[in-house]
Scaffold this active site. Structure first.
Site, mmCIF file in Angstrom:
data_model
loop_
_atom_site.group_PDB
_atom_site.id
_atom_site.type_symbol
_atom_site.label_atom_id
_atom_site.label_comp_id
_atom_site.label_asym_id
_atom_site.label_seq_id
_atom_site.Cartn_x
_atom_site.Cartn_y
_atom_site.Cartn_z
ATOM 1 N N LYS A 153 0.644 -1.392 0.158
ATOM 2 C CA LYS A 153 0.119 -0.322 0.100
ATOM 3 C C LYS A 153 1.055 0.979 -0.063
ATOM 4 O O LYS A 153 1.068 2.290 -1.143
ATOM 5 C CB LYS A 153 -0.937 0.129 1.224
ATOM 6 C CG LYS A 153 -1.870 1.431 1.476
ATOM 7 C CD LYS A 153 -2.745 1.268 2.059
ATOM 8 C CE LYS A 153 -3.161 0.979 3.655
ATOM 9 N NZ LYS A 153 -3.555 2.657 3.704
ATOM 10 N N SER A 154 1.773 0.522 0.913
ATOM 11 C CA SER A 154 2.749 2.189 1.168
ATOM 12 C C SER A 154 3.594 2.186 -0.142
ATOM 13 O O SER A 154 3.355 3.908 -0.809
ATOM 14 C CB SER A 154 3.715 2.037 1.877
ATOM 15 O OG SER A 154 3.081 2.082 3.057
ATOM 16 N N ARG B 221 3.030 6.104 -2.922
ATOM 17 C CA ARG B 221 3.787 6.812 -3.661
ATOM 18 C C ARG B 221 4.311 6.689 -5.561
ATOM 19 O O ARG B 221 4.711 6.977 -6.024
ATOM 20 C CB ARG B 221 5.415 6.397 -3.133
ATOM 21 C CG ARG B 221 5.139 7.225 -1.555
ATOM 22 C CD ARG B 221 6.197 5.862 -0.551
ATOM 23 N NE ARG B 221 6.404 6.476 0.365
ATOM 24 C CZ ARG B 221 5.666 6.284 2.099
ATOM 25 N NH1 ARG B 221 4.361 5.597 1.337
ATOM 26 N NH2 ARG B 221 5.523 7.521 2.636
ATOM 27 N N ASP C 126 1.491 -0.844 12.267
ATOM 28 C CA ASP C 126 0.275 -1.190 11.208
ATOM 29 C C ASP C 126 0.259 -2.905 12.274
ATOM 30 O O ASP C 126 -1.022 -2.730 11.357
ATOM 31 C CB ASP C 126 0.421 -1.158 9.475
ATOM 32 C CG ASP C 126 0.285 0.094 9.723
ATOM 33 O OD1 ASP C 126 0.197 1.319 10.064
ATOM 34 O OD2 ASP C 126 0.689 0.715 8.232
ATOM 35 N N GLY D 198 4.264 -43.371 -20.589
ATOM 36 C CA GLY D 198 4.289 -44.185 -22.212
ATOM 37 C C GLY D 198 5.892 -43.465 -22.880
ATOM 38 O O GLY D 198 6.382 -42.889 -22.798
ATOM 39 N N SER E 259 1.832 -36.198 -25.226
ATOM 40 C CA SER E 259 2.188 -35.012 -25.107
ATOM 41 C C SER E 259 0.718 -33.938 -25.528
ATOM 42 O O SER E 259 0.287 -33.621 -24.819
ATOM 43 C CB SER E 259 3.063 -34.246 -25.434
ATOM 44 O OG SER E 259 4.027 -34.947 -25.721
HETATM 45 N N1 LIG Z 1 -4.469 -41.506 -30.723
HETATM 46 C C1 LIG Z 1 -3.756 -40.469 -32.232
HETATM 47 N N2 LIG Z 1 -3.792 -40.727 -33.166
HETATM 48 C C2 LIG Z 1 -2.493 -40.552 -34.580
HETATM 49 N N3 LIG Z 1 -2.120 -39.488 -34.000
HETATM 50 C C3 LIG Z 1 -1.895 -39.066 -33.130
HETATM 51 C C4 LIG Z 1 -2.119 -39.610 -31.951
HETATM 52 N N4 LIG Z 1 -2.332 -39.217 -30.637
HETATM 53 C C5 LIG Z 1 -1.380 -38.809 -30.466
HETATM 54 N N5 LIG Z 1 -0.403 -38.185 -32.113
HETATM 55 C C6 LIG Z 1 0.341 -38.009 -32.988
HETATM 56 O O1 LIG Z 1 1.338 -38.587 -32.802
HETATM 57 C C7 LIG Z 1 2.266 -37.313 -33.212
HETATM 58 C C8 LIG Z 1 3.455 -38.263 -31.587
HETATM 59 O O2 LIG Z 1 2.541 -37.160 -30.439
HETATM 60 P P1 LIG Z 1 3.009 -37.128 -29.393
HETATM 61 O O3 LIG Z 1 1.443 -36.348 -27.895
HETATM 62 O O4 LIG Z 1 3.603 -35.754 -29.264
HETATM 63 O O5 LIG Z 1 4.418 -37.964 -28.803
HETATM 64 P P2 LIG Z 1 4.687 -38.451 -27.095
HETATM 65 O O6 LIG Z 1 4.685 -36.624 -26.209
HETATM 66 O O7 LIG Z 1 4.291 -39.605 -26.421
HETATM 67 O O8 LIG Z 1 5.754 -38.279 -27.593
HETATM 68 C C9 LIG Z 1 1.826 -36.117 -32.674
HETATM 69 O O9 LIG Z 1 1.918 -35.538 -34.150
HETATM 70 C C10 LIG Z 1 0.640 -36.469 -32.560
HETATM 71 O O10 LIG Z 1 -0.520 -35.584 -33.368
HETATM 72 N N1 LIG Z 2 10.089 -38.699 -17.210
HETATM 73 C C1 LIG Z 2 10.797 -38.820 -18.133
HETATM 74 C C2 LIG Z 2 10.972 -38.276 -19.400
HETATM 75 C C3 LIG Z 2 12.140 -38.107 -20.631
HETATM 76 N N2 LIG Z 2 13.129 -38.840 -19.776
HETATM 77 C C4 LIG Z 2 14.202 -39.037 -20.751
HETATM 78 C C5 LIG Z 2 14.159 -40.175 -21.534
HETATM 79 C C6 LIG Z 2 13.253 -39.568 -23.520
HETATM 80 O O1 LIG Z 2 13.478 -40.645 -24.382
HETATM 81 C C7 LIG Z 2 13.553 -38.452 -23.569
HETATM 82 C C8 LIG Z 2 12.516 -37.641 -24.014
HETATM 83 O O2 LIG Z 2 11.572 -38.256 -23.750
HETATM 84 P P1 LIG Z 2 9.717 -36.810 -24.758
HETATM 85 O O3 LIG Z 2 9.234 -37.655 -23.705
HETATM 86 O O4 LIG Z 2 10.483 -35.727 -25.252
HETATM 87 O O5 LIG Z 2 10.563 -38.056 -25.801
HETATM 88 P P2 LIG Z 2 8.846 -37.868 -26.495
HETATM 89 O O6 LIG Z 2 8.658 -37.148 -26.973
HETATM 90 O O7 LIG Z 2 7.808 -39.147 -25.909
HETATM 91 O O8 LIG Z 2 9.673 -38.610 -27.911
HETATM 92 O O9 LIG Z 2 13.525 -37.959 -21.938
HETATM 93 C C9 LIG Z 2 13.249 -39.830 -18.683
HETATM 94 O O10 LIG Z 2 13.943 -40.678 -18.850
HETATM 95 N N3 LIG Z 2 11.819 -40.000 -17.684
#
Ligand SMILES: Nc1ncnc2c1ncn2[C@@H]1O[C@H](COP(=O)(O)OP(=O)(O)O)[C@@H](O)[C@H]1O
Ligand SMILES: Nc1ccn([C@H]2C[C@H](O)[C@@H](COP(=O)(O)OP(=O)(O)O)O2)c(=O)n1
Length: 650
Positions: free
Chosen positions: A22-23, A27, A324, A448, A455
């Site tokens: 506030k102060s 200012r 205060d 995965g 992602s």
């Molecule tokens: N169920 C799906 N069907 C078709 N294409 C997909 C599907 N899920 C993801 N993709 C495509 O696959 C590519 C990789 O996906 P991404 O989400 O980057 O994977 P990750 O993070 O596991 O590496 C991207 O271009 C995305 O648009």
């Molecule tokens: N939690 C995580 C995330 C990624 N990593 C490592 C292993 C992966 O090959 C790389 C890159 O990860 P990233 O998610 O970018 O790879 P993809 O987009 O699935 O190809 O990092 C890991 O060891 N632990």
């Protein structure tokens, strides 16, 4: 008039950020308005008090533009177009609302103007003493008259003389930053050097903001001098959180065994943080993490771990710097063991209410043992407080202090007439609710193999659920990229480990997605290049790398609930979360997806390395549900993920 009801809470675990100081806000509005050029102010306090000062400057010809506002309150970010010390006569009386600071600081400016103006305020402000600024301003030759019903009180009529103010040296009879600032602001318009000597140190925001706006002033112990005729230069500024607002939560957390509270970005100006020192002396466990000094004001994060407090004596020299905070420290005294002595604080009697009498009355109503003195009080702590129906006496700090007391009192405490809280702490009730019913942040873990769609699903889920999305792969990729920049071979494990100490790795959030900066650089698309693809798995297998990144990944949860994707999120980073998914797809499909992106990624090689490494290999975490996305569209995967998460209780 609204009331707030509180019942006791057993624990307090929260991360909060209190509004801007506030102060400093008052200012900043005044100096930016007087400056030559345009100043952007961020984290301005959107309270009624500070809005009044902004409106006062507007009525003197200063234009401003609101960039962001806190809905229902006022601006938090704005751009002020300075008038280079040339103000216009206002058409109307200037209303300072409830704000003593606003009125006394503006009086310093207006007393020096060739035009006449009137400063007025609400009923409470019209009963507060203005003689303390009228005396020195009159000595400077200013025309100034108190026309209020109460002697020496507002409305005040000021200025209107063609003569320039004369510089004076003023020995202040009381330690008051408002008096000091009024004289120094008037001194900017006077001839030669104006100086003040304060009997004790007071908050030095005016001196600091003068410096920020390139006004030369000399500080020699308790004497501050400024030459008239200087023009402040516009300069953007960030206003840290108000420690006087943080004080309510500091006391609540410090006095509650088991509590853990973090207050972010609080102003820690040495002339303001006495409340922290007093609480530490009372036995509070408070950690101070300094962040930086921005716009001349230091600030940092405060972390409080609750415990049992002991009473203390507030030292005479501390009083001006925590005036205060005394109401809430008195509440801390009632919650502490032993005696709390507050003396030399008769100034409290002329605040928004007579704070000695209002604190004593309310503490007694809650069952505390208190003795009242002319200049303070003595509280014998340790008696359990009971709920009561209390008045705020139109005083924001009394209202908030006794809402905090209510968090410790048996039964339901009601504090009436709480609207005035908005004069200093807009959003207080929201923070109170957060503290009373904390909703713990949660994580959705998605693991995965490469290109399975992690992602994509994580991003969609975060959007649907309003969560933050954290891509942990990018963090490993950033380390791999940094190792290339440093010319370190991927097989040189020792070299990579040594590099970790040398780089500045910052993990933050932008647009609700994660962002990683290595030595200030966001590597962007370079993170997905072949050179990174081919070494990231080796780098991710180094236990030291994983330890560092896992800690940063867990820290993200402080910022909010999130979806995090990677390889070990469900197994290692957040093994306790109930929300775990494992997104899979056949190798063929994954390769096709990568090449459809135009990337020649070594997906299968990375999968092999990621699944076979010793530390945190890619596995289906315990409790995770597998989605095989090979034959599914993105929408189908997202729908499936949502229904799985719902079945897990989301
Ligand atoms: N169920 C799906 N069907 C078709 N294409 C997909 C599907 N899920 C993801 N993709 C495509 O696959 C590519 C990789 O996906 P991404 O989400 O980057 O994977 P990750 O993070 O596991 O590496 C991207 O271009 C995305 O648009
Ligand atoms: N939690 C995580 C995330 C990624 N990593 C490592 C292993 C992966 O090959 C790389 C890159 O990860 P990233 O998610 O970018 O790879 P993809 O987009 O699935 O190809 O990092 C890991 O060891 N632990």
């Amino acid at each position: 008039m609204s009331s707030i009801k509180v019942t006791p809470i057993k624990s307090l675990n929260a991360v909060i950020e209190v509004p801007g100081d506030k102060s400093i806000s008052h200012r900043a509005a005044i100096m930016a308005g007087l400056a030559d050029g345009v100043t952007q102010i961020d984290n301005y306090l959107p309270s009624e008090d500070c809005l009044c000062t902004l409106e006062a400057m507007a009525s003197l010809g200063v234009q401003y533009e609101v960039l962001e506002r806190l809905e229902g309150y006022g601006p938090t970010s704005l751009r002020i177009y300075g008038q280079a010390m040339q103000l216009n006569a206002p058409d109307v009386e200037i209303d300072c609302g409830n704000s003593g600071t606003g009125m006394r600081l503006l009086a310093g400016v207006l007393a020096a103007q060739p035009f006449q103006s009137t400063l007025t305020g609400d009923e409470s402000l019209q009963s507060r003493p203005m003689g303390r600024i009228m005396t020195p301003l009159s000595m400077m030759g200013a025309r100034i008259e108190a026309a209020g019903e109460k002697e020496g009180c507002a409305p005040m009529i000021l200025g209107g003389s063609a003569e320039r103010l004369q510089a004076i040296h003023y020995d202040m009879p009381m330690a008051s930053a408002q008096v000091k600032s009024a004289v120094l602001l008037a001194g900017l318009f006077a001839e030669y050097e104006t100086s003040v000597r304060q009997p004790a140190e007071t908050r030095d925001h005016t001196e600091r903001i003068f410096d920020h706006f390139q006004i030369d002033s000399t500080i020699d112990g308790h004497r501050i001098a400024v030459h008239g005729g200087q023009i402040p230069m516009a300069n953007d500024l960030y206003i840290p959180g108000d420690i006087s607002s943080a004080a309510f939560w500091l006391v609540a957390a410090a006095a509650m065994p088991g509590a853990e509270l973090k207050i972010k970005k609080v102003g820690l100006n040495p002339t303001r943080k006495a409340v922290v020192d007093v609480l530490i002396r009372m036995g509070a466990d408070i950690r101070v993490d300094m962040i930086s000094e921005d716009s001349g004001e230091p600030y940092g994060d405060l972390t409080v771990i609750g415990g049992t407090l002991q009473g203390t004596e507030i030292l005479p020299e501390e009083v001006p710097n925590l005036i205060d905070e005394i109401p809430v420290l008195a509440v801390a005294g009632a919650l502490a063991e032993g005696r709390m002595v507050i003396r030399n604080a008769s100034e409290l009697r002329v605040k928004e209410s007579d704070r000695i009498s209002t604190v004593v009355t309310n503490l007694r109503a809650m069952g505390a043992e208190v003795e009242e003195f002319d200049d303070g009080m003595e509280i014998t702590g340790g008696r359990p407080l009971h709920a009561a129906e209390l008045e705020s006496y139109d005083d924001h700090r009394i209202a908030m202090s006794f809402i905090i007391a209510g968090l410790f009192a048996e039964g339901e405490t009601v504090v009436h007439n709480t609207d005035f809280i908005n004069t200093s702490y807009p959003g207080f009730q929201h923070d109170l609710e957060k503290v009373m019913n904390p909703k713990p942040h949660f994580a959705i873990a998605i693991d995965g193999p490469a290109a399975s769609g992690k992602s994509t699903v994580a991003r969609r889920l975060a959007e649907k659920l309003g969560l933050i999305m954290i891509n942990t792969g990018a963090m490993y990729r950033a380390i791999a990229w940094a190792s290339i920049q440093h010319g370190i071979d991927a097989s040189d494990t020792e070299g990579v480990i040594a590099m970790l100490d040398r780089i500045d790795l910052r993990c933050g959030v932008r647009d609700r997605g994660s962002i990683i900066l290595v030595d200030g650089v966001d590597a962007g698309d370079a993170l997905r290049e072949d050179a990174v693809n081919s070494r990231v798995s080796a780098i991710a297998a180094i236990p030291e790398v994983r330890r560092l990144l896992v800690e940063k990944q867990r820290d993200y949860l402080e910022l909010g609930s999130l979806v995090m994707e990677g390889r070990d999120i469900g197994s290692v980073v957040f093994p306790d979360t109930p929300y775990k998914l494992y997104v899979d797809a056949s190798e063929e499909v994954r390769l096709a997806r990568r090449s459809a992106e135009g990337l020649a990624d070594v997906v299968s090689q990375r999968d092999k390395e990621d699944s076979s490494r010793k530390t945190s290999p890619l596995v289906v975490a315990e409790g995770a549900t597998v989605i095989d996305s090979s034959e599914m569209t993105i929408e189908e995967v997202v729908d499936e993920a949502m229904s799985i998460l719902k079945s897990k209780g989301l």
